[in-house]
Write an enzyme that holds these catalytic residues in place. Structure first.
Site, mmCIF file in Angstrom:
data_model
loop_
_atom_site.group_PDB
_atom_site.id
_atom_site.type_symbol
_atom_site.label_atom_id
_atom_site.label_comp_id
_atom_site.label_asym_id
_atom_site.label_seq_id
_atom_site.Cartn_x
_atom_site.Cartn_y
_atom_site.Cartn_z
ATOM 1 N N SER A 13 0.836 -1.218 0.000
ATOM 2 C CA SER A 13 0.000 0.000 0.000
ATOM 3 C C SER A 13 0.865 1.262 0.000
ATOM 4 O O SER A 13 0.482 2.279 -0.585
ATOM 5 C CB SER A 13 -0.973 0.011 1.183
ATOM 6 N N LEU A 86 10.770 -6.629 5.027
ATOM 7 C CA LEU A 86 10.923 -7.257 6.339
ATOM 8 C C LEU A 86 12.312 -7.824 6.632
ATOM 9 O O LEU A 86 12.622 -8.144 7.772
ATOM 10 C CB LEU A 86 9.878 -8.376 6.509
ATOM 11 N N LYS A 87 13.139 -7.939 5.598
ATOM 12 C CA LYS A 87 14.474 -8.519 5.833
ATOM 13 C C LYS A 87 15.503 -7.427 6.115
ATOM 14 O O LYS A 87 15.348 -6.289 5.683
ATOM 15 C CB LYS A 87 14.904 -9.316 4.604
ATOM 16 N N ILE A 89 18.861 -5.540 5.458
ATOM 17 C CA ILE A 89 19.699 -5.300 4.276
ATOM 18 C C ILE A 89 21.160 -5.579 4.660
ATOM 19 O O ILE A 89 21.636 -5.068 5.686
ATOM 20 C CB ILE A 89 19.561 -3.824 3.826
ATOM 21 N N ASN A 103 13.955 4.094 5.349
ATOM 22 C CA ASN A 103 12.943 3.104 5.740
ATOM 23 C C ASN A 103 11.774 3.822 6.387
ATOM 24 O O ASN A 103 11.960 4.852 7.045
ATOM 25 C CB ASN A 103 13.566 2.130 6.755
ATOM 26 N N HIS A 105 8.926 3.326 9.267
ATOM 27 C CA HIS A 105 8.605 2.489 10.420
ATOM 28 C C HIS A 105 7.261 2.949 10.983
ATOM 29 O O HIS A 105 7.047 4.148 11.175
ATOM 30 C CB HIS A 105 9.716 2.634 11.483
ATOM 31 N N GLU A 175 1.569 7.141 7.051
ATOM 32 C CA GLU A 175 2.668 6.605 6.234
ATOM 33 C C GLU A 175 2.475 6.999 4.767
ATOM 34 O O GLU A 175 3.406 7.450 4.097
ATOM 35 C CB GLU A 175 2.709 5.077 6.326
HETATM 36 C C1 GRF Z 1 3.778 -0.625 6.798
HETATM 37 O O1 GRF Z 1 3.063 -0.361 7.964
HETATM 38 C C2 GRF Z 1 5.235 -0.338 7.011
HETATM 39 O O2 GRF Z 1 5.485 0.761 7.804
HETATM 40 C C3 GRF Z 1 5.672 -1.577 7.727
HETATM 41 O O3 GRF Z 1 4.997 -2.625 7.038
HETATM 42 C C4 GRF Z 1 3.795 -2.112 6.491
HETATM 43 C C5 GRF Z 1 3.814 -2.389 5.026
HETATM 44 O O4 GRF Z 1 2.608 -2.092 4.420
HETATM 45 N N1 GRF Z 1 7.083 -1.681 7.837
HETATM 46 P P1 GRF Z 1 2.443 -2.049 2.858
HETATM 47 O O5 GRF Z 1 3.086 -3.288 2.273
HETATM 48 O O6 GRF Z 1 3.100 -0.785 2.358
HETATM 49 O O7 GRF Z 1 0.958 -2.032 2.615
#
Ligand code: GRF
Length: 202
Positions: A13, A86-87, A89, A103, A105, A175
């Site tokens: 998203s 999620l990994k 780097i 990044n 968060h 975000e």
């Molecule tokens: C987001 O909340 C981001 O901050 C976190 O994982 C989520 C990813 O969401 N690290 P998406 O894949 O951008 O929908």
């Protein structure tokens, strides 16, 4: 043309928010995932953006990070954006893109960050602590999880949320707003590090 690579692991998203908001002078040149397939890749396909799967091991269907570096050099990537990746780097990659890798968060760092603090784990911890505000943080990536200098943060009132899911939806809206804004600031050369602090110029 300012060229961005976006790293994703799931639904994408944030990728979608970037693609639908950034001006034409900025191009998402490729989307990279630690998965062979993910929803975010479908979004990339809709926009006809190249996708790459990456691994720190030699695996069929994946590029190794060293190979990805060559691809990035060819594509002349200016900024690497981790948007739900999620990994961790690898250090060698961080070295190559130091100051050019960021990044997002889904909490207010330096609280609720670090290893294991991703996705709903973050929102559950914030909810369980009965925090009254949360928010999103964009920071430089260094070799330690969620530890790089903070570039931008925005808060949201969560005094009346009734679940971690509710909380995550509120943070996600933020975000989607701040990540494209910060990318644009980078493209305009308006992110400046001075006296050990980050300034975002108007
Ligand atoms: C987001 O909340 C981001 O901050 C976190 O994982 C989520 C990813 O969401 N690290 P998406 O894949 O951008 O929908």
């Amino acid at each position: 043309m300012y060229k961005v690579a976006v790293f994703v692991s799931g639904r994408g998203s944030n990728l979608k928010a970037i693609l639908s908001t950034i001006p034409k002078s900025i191009k998402v040149a490729c989307v990279v995932s630690d998965k062979l397939n993910c929803l975010a890749f479908e979004i990339a396909d809709q926009y006809e953006i190249s996708t790459f799967s990456v691994s720190d091991k030699v695996k069929t269907g994946y590029l190794h990070y060293e190979e990805l570096l060559n691809v990035f050099t060819k594509l002349e990537i200016d900024l690497v954006v981790l948007a739900g990746f999620l990994k961790k780097i690898p250090d060698s990659f961080v070295d190559k893109y130091e100051g050019k890798i960021i990044n997002i968060h889904p909490a207010l760092l330096p609280s609720f960050g670090g290893k294991g603090m991703y996705g709903m784990n973050v929102h559950r911890a914030v909810f369980d602590r009965s925090c009254q505000v949360s928010g999103a943080t964009i920071h430089f990536v260094n070799k330690v999880y969620d530890n790089g200098k903070i570039i931008a943060q925005e808060t949201v009132d969560i005094g009346d949320v009734d679940s971690p899911e509710d909380l995550s939806a509120r943070v996600l809206k933020i975000e989607h707003k701040i990540l494209p804004e910060v990318i644009q600031k980078f493209a305009e050369n308006k992110i400046v590090v001075k006296n050990n602090r980050v300034f975002v110029k108007n």
